[in-house]
Design a protein around this motif. Structure first.
Motif, PDB file in Angstrom:
ATOM      1  N   ALA A 132     -43.419  31.206  23.520  1.00 28.48           N
ATOM      2  CA  ALA A 132     -44.627  30.414  23.254  1.00 28.48           C
ATOM      3  C   ALA A 132     -44.537  29.742  21.888  1.00 28.48           C
ATOM      4  CB  ALA A 132     -45.875  31.295  23.334  1.00 28.48           C
ATOM      5  N   VAL A 133     -44.082  30.482  20.887  1.00 31.76           N
ATOM      6  CA  VAL A 133     -43.948  29.914  19.542  1.00 31.76           C
ATOM      7  C   VAL A 133     -42.861  28.834  19.536  1.00 31.76           C
ATOM      8  CG1 VAL A 133     -43.369  30.410  17.136  1.00 31.76           C
ATOM      9  CG2 VAL A 133     -44.834  31.980  18.411  1.00 31.76           C
ATOM     10  N   ALA A 134     -41.740  29.098  20.213  1.00 29.38           N
ATOM     11  CA  ALA A 134     -40.656  28.122  20.272  1.00 29.38           C
ATOM     12  C   ALA A 134     -41.114  26.843  20.969  1.00 29.38           C
ATOM     13  CB  ALA A 134     -39.451  28.725  20.994  1.00 29.38           C
ATOM     14  N   GLN A 135     -41.933  26.978  21.998  1.00 34.61           N
ATOM     15  CA  GLN A 135     -42.441  25.813  22.727  1.00 34.61           C
ATOM     16  C   GLN A 135     -43.324  24.955  21.821  1.00 34.61           C
ATOM     17  OE1 GLN A 135     -44.058  27.001  26.471  1.00 34.61           O
ATOM     18  NE2 GLN A 135     -43.600  25.015  27.358  1.00 34.61           N
ATOM     19  N   VAL A 136     -44.196  25.582  21.064  1.00 35.32           N
ATOM     20  CA  VAL A 136     -45.051  24.836  20.135  1.00 35.32           C
ATOM     21  C   VAL A 136     -44.194  24.168  19.057  1.00 35.32           C
ATOM     22  CG1 VAL A 136     -46.872  25.054  18.384  1.00 35.32           C
ATOM     23  CG2 VAL A 136     -47.107  26.223  20.580  1.00 35.32           C
ATOM     24  N   ALA A 137     -43.190  24.873  18.550  1.00 39.53           N
ATOM     25  CA  ALA A 137     -42.295  24.292  17.544  1.00 39.53           C
ATOM     26  C   ALA A 137     -41.577  23.073  18.105  1.00 39.53           C
ATOM     27  CB  ALA A 137     -41.278  25.332  17.078  1.00 39.53           C
ATOM     28  N   GLY A 138     -41.162  23.137  19.355  1.00 42.65           N
ATOM     29  CA  GLY A 138     -40.490  22.010  19.988  1.00 42.65           C
ATOM     30  C   GLY A 138     -41.384  20.791  20.112  1.00 42.65           C
ATOM     31  N   VAL A 139     -42.634  21.010  20.478  1.00 42.59           N
ATOM     32  CA  VAL A 139     -43.592  19.896  20.563  1.00 42.59           C
ATOM     33  C   VAL A 139     -43.807  19.294  19.178  1.00 42.59           C
ATOM     34  CG1 VAL A 139     -45.987  19.271  21.075  1.00 42.59           C
ATOM     35  CG2 VAL A 139     -44.727  20.754  22.654  1.00 42.59           C
ATOM     36  N   MET A 140     -44.006  20.147  18.194  1.00 48.75           N
ATOM     37  CA  MET A 140     -44.207  19.662  16.826  1.00 48.75           C
ATOM     38  C   MET A 140     -42.990  18.887  16.329  1.00 48.75           C
ATOM     39  SD  MET A 140     -46.102  22.985  15.175  1.00 48.75           S
ATOM     40  CE  MET A 140     -46.145  22.307  13.532  1.00 48.75           C
ATOM     41  N   ALA A 141     -41.799  19.361  16.638  1.00 54.73           N
ATOM     42  CA  ALA A 141     -40.570  18.688  16.201  1.00 54.73           C
ATOM     43  C   ALA A 141     -40.458  17.301  16.818  1.00 54.73           C
ATOM     44  CB  ALA A 141     -39.356  19.535  16.558  1.00 54.73           C
ATOM     45  N   ALA A 142     -40.786  17.178  18.088  1.00 52.84           N
ATOM     46  CA  ALA A 142     -40.730  15.863  18.736  1.00 52.84           C
ATOM     47  C   ALA A 142     -41.637  14.882  18.011  1.00 52.84           C
ATOM     48  CB  ALA A 142     -41.134  15.970  20.211  1.00 52.84           C
ATOM     49  N   LYS A 143     -42.809  15.339  17.615  1.00 46.68           N
ATOM     50  CA  LYS A 143     -43.780  14.468  16.947  1.00 46.68           C
ATOM     51  C   LYS A 143     -43.377  14.137  15.514  1.00 46.68           C
ATOM     52  CE  LYS A 143     -47.564  16.819  17.523  1.00 46.68           C
ATOM     53  NZ  LYS A 143     -48.965  17.217  17.677  1.00 46.68           N
ATOM     54  N   GLN A 144     -42.488  14.918  14.918  1.00 51.90           N
ATOM     55  CA  GLN A 144     -42.095  14.717  13.521  1.00 51.90           C
ATOM     56  C   GLN A 144     -40.689  14.145  13.361  1.00 51.90           C
ATOM     57  OE1 GLN A 144     -44.082  15.111  10.802  1.00 51.90           O
ATOM     58  NE2 GLN A 144     -45.674  15.395  12.335  1.00 51.90           N
ATOM     59  N   THR A 145     -40.060  13.733  14.439  1.00 57.20           N
ATOM     60  CA  THR A 145     -38.668  13.295  14.387  1.00 57.20           C
ATOM     61  C   THR A 145     -38.424  12.205  13.357  1.00 57.20           C
ATOM     62  OG1 THR A 145     -38.328  13.969  16.675  1.00 57.20           O
ATOM     63  CG2 THR A 145     -36.762  12.372  15.769  1.00 57.20           C
ATOM     64  N   ALA A 146     -39.294  11.213  13.297  1.00 57.90           N
ATOM     65  CA  ALA A 146     -39.093  10.101  12.351  1.00 57.90           C
ATOM     66  C   ALA A 146     -39.132  10.574  10.899  1.00 57.90           C
ATOM     67  CB  ALA A 146     -40.141   9.021  12.579  1.00 57.90           C
ATOM     68  N   ASN A 147     -39.705  11.738  10.645  1.00 61.06           N
ATOM     69  CA  ASN A 147     -39.753  12.263   9.276  1.00 61.06           C
ATOM     70  C   ASN A 147     -38.446  12.922   8.837  1.00 61.06           C
ATOM     71  OD1 ASN A 147     -42.396  11.442   8.787  1.00 61.06           O
ATOM     72  ND2 ASN A 147     -43.223  13.291   9.719  1.00 61.06           N
ATOM     73  N   ILE A 148     -37.576  13.252   9.800  1.00 60.15           N
ATOM     74  CA  ILE A 148     -36.330  13.933   9.423  1.00 60.15           C
ATOM     75  C   ILE A 148     -35.068  13.169   9.811  1.00 60.15           C
ATOM     76  CG2 ILE A 148     -37.370  16.223   9.382  1.00 60.15           C
ATOM     77  CD1 ILE A 148     -36.106  16.764  12.107  1.00 60.15           C
TER      78      ILE A 148
ATOM     79  N   ILE B 145     -41.666  21.237  27.729  1.00 60.16           N
ATOM     80  CA  ILE B 145     -40.514  22.099  27.461  1.00 60.16           C
ATOM     81  C   ILE B 145     -40.502  23.220  28.482  1.00 60.16           C
ATOM     82  CG2 ILE B 145     -39.412  23.619  25.764  1.00 60.16           C
ATOM     83  CD1 ILE B 145     -40.910  21.957  23.596  1.00 60.16           C
ATOM     84  N   SER B 146     -39.337  23.420  29.111  1.00 60.79           N
ATOM     85  CA  SER B 146     -39.223  24.506  30.079  1.00 60.79           C
ATOM     86  C   SER B 146     -38.020  25.378  29.734  1.00 60.79           C
ATOM     87  CB  SER B 146     -39.112  23.963  31.501  1.00 60.79           C
ATOM     88  OG  SER B 146     -37.999  23.122  31.632  1.00 60.79           O
ATOM     89  N   PHE B 147     -38.092  26.624  30.195  1.00 65.00           N
ATOM     90  CA  PHE B 147     -37.065  27.622  29.908  1.00 65.00           C
ATOM     91  C   PHE B 147     -36.543  28.224  31.209  1.00 65.00           C
ATOM     92  CE2 PHE B 147     -40.160  27.898  26.386  1.00 65.00           C
ATOM     93  CZ  PHE B 147     -39.344  27.557  25.316  1.00 65.00           C
ATOM     94  N   GLU B 148     -35.255  28.588  31.189  1.00 64.49           N
ATOM     95  CA  GLU B 148     -34.659  29.301  32.319  1.00 64.49           C
ATOM     96  C   GLU B 148     -33.584  30.231  31.792  1.00 64.49           C
ATOM     97  OE1 GLU B 148     -31.905  28.072  36.058  1.00 64.49           O
ATOM     98  OE2 GLU B 148     -33.739  26.900  35.797  1.00 64.49           O
TER      99      GLU B 148
ATOM    100  N   ALA C 264     -34.628  25.855  20.066  1.00 64.19           N
ATOM    101  CA  ALA C 264     -33.571  26.864  19.970  1.00 64.19           C
ATOM    102  C   ALA C 264     -33.556  27.521  18.591  1.00 64.19           C
ATOM    103  CB  ALA C 264     -32.211  26.232  20.274  1.00 64.19           C
ATOM    104  N   LEU C 265     -33.722  26.731  17.545  1.00 61.07           N
ATOM    105  CA  LEU C 265     -33.744  27.288  16.189  1.00 61.07           C
ATOM    106  C   LEU C 265     -34.914  28.248  15.991  1.00 61.07           C
ATOM    107  CD1 LEU C 265     -32.812  24.081  14.180  1.00 61.07           C
ATOM    108  CD2 LEU C 265     -31.477  26.211  14.272  1.00 61.07           C
ATOM    109  N   THR C 266     -36.035  27.960  16.616  1.00 59.17           N
ATOM    110  CA  THR C 266     -37.195  28.842  16.494  1.00 59.17           C
ATOM    111  C   THR C 266     -36.945  30.170  17.197  1.00 59.17           C
ATOM    112  OG1 THR C 266     -38.666  26.949  16.295  1.00 59.17           O
ATOM    113  CG2 THR C 266     -39.682  29.044  16.913  1.00 59.17           C
ATOM    114  N   VAL C 267     -36.293  30.133  18.363  1.00 54.88           N
ATOM    115  CA  VAL C 267     -35.922  31.390  19.025  1.00 54.88           C
ATOM    116  C   VAL C 267     -35.026  32.191  18.088  1.00 54.88           C
ATOM    117  CG1 VAL C 267     -34.650  32.419  20.959  1.00 54.88           C
ATOM    118  CG2 VAL C 267     -36.192  30.480  21.370  1.00 54.88           C
ATOM    119  N   TYR C 268     -34.045  31.529  17.483  1.00 60.19           N
ATOM    120  CA  TYR C 268     -33.155  32.227  16.548  1.00 60.19           C
ATOM    121  C   TYR C 268     -33.963  32.843  15.401  1.00 60.19           C
ATOM    122  CZ  TYR C 268     -29.169  33.436  13.701  1.00 60.19           C
ATOM    123  OH  TYR C 268     -28.251  34.150  12.966  1.00 60.19           O
ATOM    124  N   ASP C 269     -34.837  32.054  14.800  1.00 58.82           N
ATOM    125  CA  ASP C 269     -35.621  32.531  13.664  1.00 58.82           C
ATOM    126  C   ASP C 269     -36.457  33.754  14.026  1.00 58.82           C
ATOM    127  OD1 ASP C 269     -36.798  32.389  10.989  1.00 58.82           O
ATOM    128  OD2 ASP C 269     -38.604  31.717  12.029  1.00 58.82           O
TER     129      ASP C 269
END
Length: 161
Positions: A56-72, A86-89, A126-131
């Motif tokens: 759940a946390v990784a999914q939210v991080a992924g959505v936030m990252a998509a919205k912030q792409t132009a900043n990085i 975002i889906s997982f399997e 993926a990075l959020t899952v790692y973290d």
């Protein structure tokens, strides 16, 4: 091979001018993965991490990252994103090794594509899952991360074979 579009006549970096590009529906699908050991897999699926529900946390991080792409990504245009999904399997690789497949779909109606947003989202997920799991398994492996398909735009559609 076409000429590079992110350099000006002096050979210096520039943001591409998309003023005259047609507004179309655009979609990108990106994938990533992370390999974990059995203990990490069990703790994720049983929601047994002190930091919370890992996916759940990784999914939210992924959505936030998509919205912030132009900043990085320096030459990436800030664009209005109309949807991120975002889906997982899970896949069992061998005894004591599991792979979480991450698939991200990003949509917009605009004059430039959302490939970078989808790739950034997949990476951040993926990075959020790692973290969230590194206290149990520092040996996790992320990747590969790649564009699966994209639609819309003057360059046409792309679908990985």
């Amino acid at each position: 091979m076409g000429e590079f579009t992110h350099f000006n006549e002096q050979g210096r970096a520039k943001m591409v001018d998309i003023t005259d590009k047609q507004v179309t529906d655009r979609k990108a699908l990106a994938c990533s993965s992370i390999k974990v050991n059995e203990e990490t897999y069990q703790k994720i699926i049983q929601h047994d991490f002190a930091k919370g529900d890992v996916l759940a946390v990784a999914q939210v991080a992924g959505v936030m990252a998509a919205k912030q792409t132009a900043n990085i990504i320096p030459m990436c245009h800030p664009i209005p994103i109309s949807g991120v999904n975002i889906s997982f399997e899970w896949d069992t690789l061998e005894e004591n090794e599991y792979e979480l497949h991450i698939q991200v779909e990003v949509k917009t109606k605009g004059s430039t594509g959302v490939e970078m947003e989808a790739l950034t989202s997949a990476s951040a997920t993926a990075l959020t899952v790692y973290d969230m799991c590194k206290s149990v398994d520092k040996g996790m492996v992320i990747g590969p991360t790649y564009l699966m398909e994209k639609t819309g735009g003057k360059n046409g559609d792309f679908k990985r074979g």
